[in-house]
Design an enzyme around this catalytic site. Sequence first.
Site, PDB file in Angstrom:
ATOM      1  N   GLU A 130       0.847  -1.188   0.000  1.00 60.15           N
ATOM      2  CA  GLU A 130       0.000   0.000   0.000  1.00 60.15           C
ATOM      3  C   GLU A 130       0.887   1.243   0.000  1.00 60.15           C
ATOM      4  O   GLU A 130       1.846   1.317   0.752  1.00 60.15           O
ATOM      5  CB  GLU A 130      -0.837  -0.051   1.287  1.00 60.15           C
ATOM      6  N   LYS A 201       8.007  -1.933  -1.001  1.00 59.36           N
ATOM      7  CA  LYS A 201       7.316  -1.153   0.030  1.00 59.36           C
ATOM      8  C   LYS A 201       8.314  -0.507   1.003  1.00 59.36           C
ATOM      9  O   LYS A 201       8.271   0.686   1.268  1.00 59.36           O
ATOM     10  CB  LYS A 201       6.348  -2.062   0.791  1.00 59.36           C
ATOM     11  N   ALA A 249      11.248  21.016   4.637  1.00 53.65           N
ATOM     12  CA  ALA A 249      12.054  20.925   5.863  1.00 53.65           C
ATOM     13  C   ALA A 249      11.202  21.268   7.078  1.00 53.65           C
ATOM     14  O   ALA A 249      10.217  21.989   6.974  1.00 53.65           O
ATOM     15  CB  ALA A 249      13.233  21.883   5.764  1.00 53.65           C
ATOM     16  N   GLY A 250      11.585  20.737   8.211  1.00 55.36           N
ATOM     17  CA  GLY A 250      10.843  21.028   9.438  1.00 55.36           C
ATOM     18  C   GLY A 250      11.248  20.080  10.548  1.00 55.36           C
ATOM     19  O   GLY A 250      12.399  19.626  10.596  1.00 55.36           O
ATOM     20  N   CYS A 257       4.445   4.896   9.954  1.00 60.61           N
ATOM     21  CA  CYS A 257       5.106   4.143   8.877  1.00 60.61           C
ATOM     22  C   CYS A 257       6.621   4.346   8.800  1.00 60.61           C
ATOM     23  O   CYS A 257       7.378   3.376   8.885  1.00 60.61           O
ATOM     24  CB  CYS A 257       4.482   4.502   7.544  1.00 60.61           C
ATOM     25  N   LYS A 260       8.749   3.041  11.828  1.00 60.48           N
ATOM     26  CA  LYS A 260       8.641   1.586  11.956  1.00 60.48           C
ATOM     27  C   LYS A 260       9.320   0.883  10.765  1.00 60.48           C
ATOM     28  O   LYS A 260      10.058  -0.083  10.936  1.00 60.48           O
ATOM     29  CB  LYS A 260       7.158   1.217  12.007  1.00 60.48           C
ATOM     30  N   ARG A 324       0.411   8.576  16.250  1.00 64.02           N
ATOM     31  CA  ARG A 324       1.521   7.630  16.396  1.00 64.02           C
ATOM     32  C   ARG A 324       2.836   8.287  15.974  1.00 64.02           C
ATOM     33  O   ARG A 324       2.953   8.831  14.890  1.00 64.02           O
ATOM     34  CB  ARG A 324       1.247   6.364  15.572  1.00 64.02           C
TER      35      ARG A 324
HETATM   36  C1  UGA Z   1       3.769   7.266   4.212  1.00 62.28           C
HETATM   37  C2  UGA Z   1       4.083   7.210   2.702  1.00 62.28           C
HETATM   38  O1  UGA Z   1       4.130   8.536   2.170  1.00 62.28           O
HETATM   39  C3  UGA Z   1       3.013   6.406   1.960  1.00 62.28           C
HETATM   40  O2  UGA Z   1       3.374   6.270   0.605  1.00 62.28           O
HETATM   41  C4  UGA Z   1       2.903   5.035   2.608  1.00 62.28           C
HETATM   42  O3  UGA Z   1       1.856   4.264   2.027  1.00 62.28           O
HETATM   43  C5  UGA Z   1       2.596   5.181   4.090  1.00 62.28           C
HETATM   44  O4  UGA Z   1       3.640   5.947   4.714  1.00 62.28           O
HETATM   45  C6  UGA Z   1       2.520   3.807   4.717  1.00 62.28           C
HETATM   46  O5  UGA Z   1       3.531   3.100   4.713  1.00 62.28           O
HETATM   47  O6  UGA Z   1       1.423   3.377   5.111  1.00 62.28           O
HETATM   48  P1  UGA Z   1       2.118   8.702   5.758  1.00 62.28           P
HETATM   49  O7  UGA Z   1       3.006   8.242   6.876  1.00 62.28           O
HETATM   50  O8  UGA Z   1       0.659   8.526   5.881  1.00 62.28           O
HETATM   51  O9  UGA Z   1       2.556   7.985   4.382  1.00 62.28           O
HETATM   52  O10 UGA Z   1       2.349  10.266   5.531  1.00 62.28           O
HETATM   53  P2  UGA Z   1       3.421  11.142   4.716  1.00 62.28           P
HETATM   54  O11 UGA Z   1       2.676  12.124   3.911  1.00 62.28           O
HETATM   55  O12 UGA Z   1       4.404  10.306   4.013  1.00 62.28           O
HETATM   56  O13 UGA Z   1       4.158  11.931   5.886  1.00 62.28           O
HETATM   57  C7  UGA Z   1       4.993  11.262   6.817  1.00 62.28           C
HETATM   58  C8  UGA Z   1       5.688  12.259   7.701  1.00 62.28           C
HETATM   59  O14 UGA Z   1       6.673  12.987   6.969  1.00 62.28           O
HETATM   60  C9  UGA Z   1       4.760  13.317   8.316  1.00 62.28           C
HETATM   61  O15 UGA Z   1       5.107  13.511   9.672  1.00 62.28           O
HETATM   62  C10 UGA Z   1       5.039  14.564   7.500  1.00 62.28           C
HETATM   63  O16 UGA Z   1       4.822  15.734   8.227  1.00 62.28           O
HETATM   64  C11 UGA Z   1       6.517  14.373   7.183  1.00 62.28           C
HETATM   65  N1  UGA Z   1       6.948  15.082   5.963  1.00 62.28           N
HETATM   66  C12 UGA Z   1       6.435  14.749   4.745  1.00 62.28           C
HETATM   67  C13 UGA Z   1       7.929  16.082   6.062  1.00 62.28           C
HETATM   68  O17 UGA Z   1       8.426  16.392   7.167  1.00 62.28           O
HETATM   69  N2  UGA Z   1       8.356  16.714   4.910  1.00 62.28           N
HETATM   70  C14 UGA Z   1       7.848  16.396   3.693  1.00 62.28           C
HETATM   71  O18 UGA Z   1       8.299  17.008   2.693  1.00 62.28           O
HETATM   72  C15 UGA Z   1       6.871  15.405   3.602  1.00 62.28           C
END
Ligand code: UGA
Length: 437
Positions: A130, A201, A249-250, A257, A260, A324
């Site tokens: 996924e 994945k 950035a941040g 996900c 883990k 989480r």
């Molecule tokens: C992530 C992956 O993006 C999905 O493709 C994957 O399916 C999913 O994990 C999973 O394995 O189930 P998700 O954790 O829901 O999705 O959210 P993201 O949008 O990837 O963000 C993850 C974290 O990275 C958040 O804390 C977000 O704030 C941070 N982030 C994201 C940044 O700090 N900078 C960015 O440019 C993008």
Amino acid sequence: MVCVDADPEKIQALQRGEMPFFEPHLADVVQDARRNLHFTTQYSEAIPQAHVIFIAVGTPPGANGNPDLRFLEAAARSIGENLGAHFTVIVNKSTVPIGSGVWVDSLLREAFERKGKKDGGSFAVASNPEFLREGSALHDSLYPDRVVIGAADTATAEVLYTLYRPILEQSFIAPTYLPRPEGVQAAPLISTDLASAELIKYAANAFLALKISYINEIGQLAEKVGADIAQVAKGIGLDARIGSRFLQAGVGWGGSCFGKDTAALVATAGEYGLDMPIVKAAREVNQRQRERVLNKLLAELQTLKGRTIGLLGLAFKPNTDDLRDAPAVEVAKRLLERGARVRAHDPVAMERFRKENPDSEVHCCRSAEEIAVGADALVLLTEWPQYQDLNWEKLARSMRSAILLDARNLLDRARLTRAGFRYAALSQRTGQAVAAV
Ligand code: UGA
């Protein structure tokens, strides 16, 4: 379609049309499909007639970086006991360690044979990882960048190919609330073996995680040399080989996900005697970003003891109530440990926060205005769009000291400064494009 869950409360809520968590448009999709959806706690109601079974149980973090596979094991055994006589494809949708396809197959077979059903039935295990993101889960499911199917034989892959055809060919009628984005055409299919699908994945999530850690590492240097990290990210992201997404950035990544899955990747590699220095470094840099929030606050306030800090955002990202591994939750905990008073606001995640942390000393407030009154600093930890348009002048006036740490690089420094704030970010962000060509 029959959905099984071991938790009767969750099933009862779904039967009443209530969603177990916040996800945009999930309720709409369930409502649209309600005539074809049945929710139950009984495997016997779902499995015998099924031709395709998706296992989508949680695989939470376990010991030594390996995910806890108890729920997967229980589901596989119960499915095996209830399988019908016709050919059935059992799909691993949960993120499972590499090699789990073979393991699930053996569990199914064992349970199936224990029930004396040796003859007649046949089944195969497939992997269908996924890639959806929380907060845009439905959009990502309907309009995926690709679909990956891992199977040991063509007959199994064909079953999934047929199931996914409307999405692969984009031939379904798009719901009004999730229109097909312009330019979205057929999605590519990667049809491969089980191990490759499983590794895709992990490799994808780890790459995204390290992309974020990379920009955060560059952000630290940007701060030292007086460069603007937003401009740097734009400048490198426009190179098609790099790509502009996941370069925000941040405070770094959180959620269920990336942490883990990067831990699991390192653990799996370790089992084969391999080191993964790049993935390990991405994890370290991510942890460092959270510490930097504390250090920045300390630099502004000299001490954290007795200070009142307001947190804007608790969820690990906007459009979800998922907490989480949320950076905000860890920052809150660390601030409390250092003797600060912590207030927090989140547009949707506060109820879940109270439920999951009943003894927490974090004081949840109804609005950003409420957390600001008399506070020594505000920290923006989740980039909810509504935080962009707050009445910053009013907030600044109500605070004991108008300091804002923008841990997501969301806000406009000039705007905040005009409103009376002392603006700090985790990396320099002037917001000035010197010359537009
Ligand atoms: C992530 C992956 O993006 C999905 O493709 C994957 O399916 C999913 O994990 C999973 O394995 O189930 P998700 O954790 O829901 O999705 O959210 P993201 O949008 O990837 O963000 C993850 C974290 O990275 C958040 O804390 C977000 O704030 C941070 N982030 C994201 C940044 O700090 N900078 C960015 O440019 C993008």
